[in-house]
Scaffold this motif. Structure first.
Motif, PDB file in Angstrom:
ATOM      1  N   PHE A 171       0.807  -1.214   0.000  1.00 47.35           N
ATOM      2  CA  PHE A 171       0.000   0.000   0.000  1.00 47.35           C
ATOM      3  C   PHE A 171       0.845   1.272   0.000  1.00 47.35           C
ATOM      4  CE2 PHE A 171      -3.092   3.004   2.068  1.00 47.35           C
ATOM      5  CZ  PHE A 171      -3.907   3.108   0.955  1.00 47.35           C
ATOM      6  N   LEU A 172       1.748   1.421   0.970  1.00 52.10           N
ATOM      7  CA  LEU A 172       2.594   2.610   1.002  1.00 52.10           C
ATOM      8  C   LEU A 172       3.453   2.682  -0.256  1.00 52.10           C
ATOM      9  CD1 LEU A 172       3.850   5.109   2.218  1.00 52.10           C
ATOM     10  CD2 LEU A 172       5.295   3.626   3.646  1.00 52.10           C
ATOM     11  N   GLY A 173       4.069   1.568  -0.621  1.00 59.23           N
ATOM     12  CA  GLY A 173       4.864   1.557  -1.847  1.00 59.23           C
ATOM     13  C   GLY A 173       4.011   1.784  -3.075  1.00 59.23           C
ATOM     14  N   LEU A 174       2.813   1.212  -3.063  1.00 53.90           N
ATOM     15  CA  LEU A 174       1.878   1.392  -4.183  1.00 53.90           C
ATOM     16  C   LEU A 174       1.544   2.862  -4.384  1.00 53.90           C
ATOM     17  CD1 LEU A 174      -0.357  -0.041  -6.119  1.00 53.90           C
ATOM     18  CD2 LEU A 174      -1.881   0.441  -4.190  1.00 53.90           C
ATOM     19  N   VAL A 175       1.156   3.533  -3.308  1.00 56.10           N
ATOM     20  CA  VAL A 175       0.810   4.953  -3.384  1.00 56.10           C
ATOM     21  C   VAL A 175       2.023   5.771  -3.818  1.00 56.10           C
ATOM     22  CG1 VAL A 175       0.194   6.959  -1.976  1.00 56.10           C
ATOM     23  CG2 VAL A 175      -1.079   4.815  -1.728  1.00 56.10           C
ATOM     24  N   SER A 176       3.193   5.380  -3.353  1.00 48.23           N
ATOM     25  CA  SER A 176       4.417   6.123  -3.653  1.00 48.23           C
ATOM     26  C   SER A 176       4.802   6.071  -5.123  1.00 48.23           C
ATOM     27  CB  SER A 176       5.577   5.589  -2.804  1.00 48.23           C
ATOM     28  OG  SER A 176       5.320   5.757  -1.424  1.00 48.23           O
ATOM     29  N   ILE A 240       7.457   3.341 -18.549  1.00 48.28           N
ATOM     30  CA  ILE A 240       7.220   2.203 -17.664  1.00 48.28           C
ATOM     31  C   ILE A 240       8.092   2.330 -16.424  1.00 48.28           C
ATOM     32  CG2 ILE A 240       8.925   0.754 -18.864  1.00 48.28           C
ATOM     33  CD1 ILE A 240       7.011  -1.651 -18.279  1.00 48.28           C
ATOM     34  N   ASP A 241       7.477   2.077 -15.279  1.00 48.23           N
ATOM     35  CA  ASP A 241       8.162   2.083 -13.992  1.00 48.23           C
ATOM     36  C   ASP A 241       8.346   0.629 -13.573  1.00 48.23           C
ATOM     37  OD1 ASP A 241       8.941   2.190 -11.344  1.00 48.23           O
ATOM     38  OD2 ASP A 241       7.467   3.694 -10.751  1.00 48.23           O
ATOM     39  N   LEU A 242       9.595   0.202 -13.469  1.00 50.02           N
ATOM     40  CA  LEU A 242       9.911  -1.207 -13.227  1.00 50.02           C
ATOM     41  C   LEU A 242      10.146  -1.521 -11.753  1.00 50.02           C
ATOM     42  CD1 LEU A 242      12.378  -1.775 -16.218  1.00 50.02           C
ATOM     43  CD2 LEU A 242       9.947  -2.358 -16.098  1.00 50.02           C
ATOM     44  N   THR A 243       9.629  -0.712 -10.856  1.00 45.93           N
ATOM     45  CA  THR A 243       9.910  -0.881  -9.435  1.00 45.93           C
ATOM     46  C   THR A 243       9.612  -2.293  -8.939  1.00 45.93           C
ATOM     47  OG1 THR A 243       9.505   1.452  -8.950  1.00 45.93           O
ATOM     48  CG2 THR A 243       9.289  -0.085  -7.117  1.00 45.93           C
ATOM     49  N   GLY A 244       8.511  -2.882  -9.362  1.00 47.96           N
ATOM     50  CA  GLY A 244       8.118  -4.187  -8.842  1.00 47.96           C
ATOM     51  C   GLY A 244       8.668  -5.378  -9.587  1.00 47.96           C
ATOM     52  N   ALA A 245       9.631  -5.151 -10.484  1.00 46.41           N
ATOM     53  CA  ALA A 245      10.218  -6.251 -11.262  1.00 46.41           C
ATOM     54  C   ALA A 245      11.538  -6.689 -10.652  1.00 46.41           C
ATOM     55  CB  ALA A 245      10.431  -5.815 -12.704  1.00 46.41           C
ATOM     56  N   ASP A 246      11.810  -8.005 -10.701  1.00 49.15           N
ATOM     57  CA  ASP A 246      13.140  -8.460 -10.293  1.00 49.15           C
ATOM     58  C   ASP A 246      14.121  -8.164 -11.423  1.00 49.15           C
ATOM     59  OD1 ASP A 246      12.873 -10.510 -12.244  1.00 49.15           O
ATOM     60  OD2 ASP A 246      12.087 -11.918 -10.766  1.00 49.15           O
ATOM     61  N   GLN A 268      15.270  -0.375  -7.942  1.00 45.81           N
ATOM     62  CA  GLN A 268      16.421  -0.344  -7.064  1.00 45.81           C
ATOM     63  C   GLN A 268      17.125  -1.693  -7.117  1.00 45.81           C
ATOM     64  OE1 GLN A 268      17.506   2.321  -5.043  1.00 45.81           O
ATOM     65  NE2 GLN A 268      16.058   3.478  -6.296  1.00 45.81           N
ATOM     66  N   PRO A 269      18.437  -1.741  -6.789  1.00 50.25           N
ATOM     67  CA  PRO A 269      19.130  -3.038  -6.752  1.00 50.25           C
ATOM     68  C   PRO A 269      18.420  -4.006  -5.823  1.00 50.25           C
ATOM     69  CG  PRO A 269      20.690  -1.214  -6.537  1.00 50.25           C
ATOM     70  CD  PRO A 269      19.310  -0.625  -6.439  1.00 50.25           C
ATOM     71  N   ASP A 277      12.097  -4.512  -4.718  1.00 48.60           N
ATOM     72  CA  ASP A 277      11.665  -3.272  -4.102  1.00 48.60           C
ATOM     73  C   ASP A 277      12.272  -3.120  -2.709  1.00 48.60           C
ATOM     74  OD1 ASP A 277       8.783  -4.283  -2.432  1.00 48.60           O
ATOM     75  OD2 ASP A 277       9.676  -5.504  -4.004  1.00 48.60           O
ATOM     76  N   SER A 278      13.578  -2.869  -2.670  1.00 53.77           N
ATOM     77  CA  SER A 278      14.289  -2.697  -1.416  1.00 53.77           C
ATOM     78  C   SER A 278      14.312  -1.240  -0.983  1.00 53.77           C
ATOM     79  CB  SER A 278      15.725  -3.220  -1.555  1.00 53.77           C
ATOM     80  OG  SER A 278      16.380  -2.581  -2.643  1.00 53.77           O
ATOM     81  N   GLU A 279      13.580  -0.383  -1.683  1.00 52.22           N
ATOM     82  CA  GLU A 279      13.543   1.035  -1.368  1.00 52.22           C
ATOM     83  C   GLU A 279      12.869   1.265  -0.018  1.00 52.22           C
ATOM     84  OE1 GLU A 279      12.082   5.164  -3.588  1.00 52.22           O
ATOM     85  OE2 GLU A 279      12.326   3.290  -4.697  1.00 52.22           O
ATOM     86  N   ASP A 280      13.370   2.262   0.720  1.00 51.24           N
ATOM     87  CA  ASP A 280      12.783   2.623   2.000  1.00 51.24           C
ATOM     88  C   ASP A 280      11.603   3.548   1.727  1.00 51.24           C
ATOM     89  OD1 ASP A 280      12.109   3.313   4.549  1.00 51.24           O
ATOM     90  OD2 ASP A 280      13.964   4.415   5.000  1.00 51.24           O
ATOM     91  N   TRP A 281      10.390   3.006   1.761  1.00 54.45           N
ATOM     92  CA  TRP A 281       9.211   3.780   1.397  1.00 54.45           C
ATOM     93  C   TRP A 281       8.815   4.778   2.467  1.00 54.45           C
ATOM     94  CZ3 TRP A 281       8.538   3.571  -3.486  1.00 54.45           C
ATOM     95  CH2 TRP A 281       8.822   2.397  -4.197  1.00 54.45           C
TER      96      TRP A 281
END
Length: 313
Positions: A171-176, A240-246, A268-269, A277-281
């Motif tokens: 949810f937080l990552g989704l909104v972000s 395209i935003d690839l945030t959720g892809a490995d 992110q790596p 998605d290792s980003e600090d949301w």
């Protein structure tokens, strides 16, 4: 009648496409279960719901809806878009308890941690609502030129953006990742977290009852790679935003996206658990996602001359 004798009414989750709530055209669904540990690691837990499993046809329909909505949304004033985003935050505030329950079950969090994530997500909508009429001031400006010209650069939305939402932050990552895309006038086709799609599908209900025009945000659930492949290759998707892809999937999608020169926001790596998605949301979002899907339009205009002396303005 006693509550002990009452049968509960289970919620039917649906996609959100073009302001409507269709089931997948394929008729497929898949089980969504709770996480089995507080850390949110994957595992087979208690059944929560059946989520629609989107098909390639659903993805194409979502692109059509997003393209149809783009003209009106990108043409709205930045101030108006800010009002609309703030309205979403208002609606989420009123349904906070529902999202706390869904986030807690989806991510294996305690109620207090889920509440903190939902609060942060609502605040994130407010953050981006405030940026809608300000991003142009930092992403554009008047450029110095050697000649009697005005040279002005202004940001414009890219168009239809496919967004692979974070897999772990449901949810937080989704909104972000959604809010900055639409704050700048783009429209979005969002692929929810495959294992935890319920908060995203419920967000569609909030968007439908707020002031966001139908088609501005379209939310799909299912197998990320299956839905993302046609979106990456789609000629009417501009970014395209690839945030959720490995890492492997991101590489494949980036190659497909090159066919029509899509803008690509790389993930992110990967972290130690192999999740992309290792980003600090919870960290301050900054403006990099706002500028990721903007194009710069530069206009030259002669300043003209005033009087016989040739003075100019």
């Amino acid at each position: 009648m006693s509550d002990n004798n009452r049968l509960g009414v289970f919620k039917t989750y649906k996609l959100y496409v073009g302001g409507k709530f269709p089931r997948s055209e394929s008729g497929r669904v898949y089980e969504v279960t709770t996480k089995t540990s507080a850390a949110g690691t994957a595992g087979k837990g208690q059944w929560l719901a059946n989520a629609p499993q989107s098909s390639r046809k659903d993805a194409r329909d979502a692109v059509v809806a997003a393209r149809k909505a783009f003209g009106g949304w990108s043409g709205a004033t930045a101030y108006n878009r800010g009002q609309v985003l703030y309205r979403v935050a208002e609606m989420l505030e009123g349904r906070k308890e529902q999202f706390v329950r869904e986030v807690a079950a989806s991510e294996g969090l305690s109620k207090s941690k889920a509440a903190a994530a939902v609060d942060a997500a609502i605040d994130r909508w407010v953050w981006y609502a405030g940026w809608t009429d300000k991003i142009g001031q930092i992403a554009g400006g008047a450029n110095p030129v050697a000649g009697p010209f005005f040279n002005l650069s202004t940001p414009e939305p890219t168009g239809v953006v496919a967004v692979l939402a974070p897999q772990k932050s449901s949810f937080l990552g989704l909104v972000s990742v959604i809010a900055p895309v639409i704050a700048t006038g783009n429209t979005a086709v969002v692929i929810a977290s495959a294992d935890a799609p319920l908060p995203a599908l419920s967000l569609g209900e909030v968007l439908a009852t707020s002031d966001v025009p139908g088609g501005v945000v379209n939310i799909l659930s299912g197998v990320t790679a299956e839905i993302a492949a046609p979106l990456a290759a789609h000629q009417d998707v501009n970014a395209i935003d690839l945030t959720g892809a490995d890492a492997e999937l991101a590489k494949e999608l980036e190659i497909a996206a090159a066919d029509n020169l899509k803008r690509v926001l790389r993930p992110q790596p990967v972290d130690t658990e192999g999740a992309s998605d290792s980003e600090d949301w919870l960290a301050s979002p900054g403006t990099h996602r706002l500028t990721a899907f903007l194009e710069t339009k530069t206009v030259w205009h002669p300043t003209g001359a005033l009087g016989a002396a040739g003075s100019s303005y």
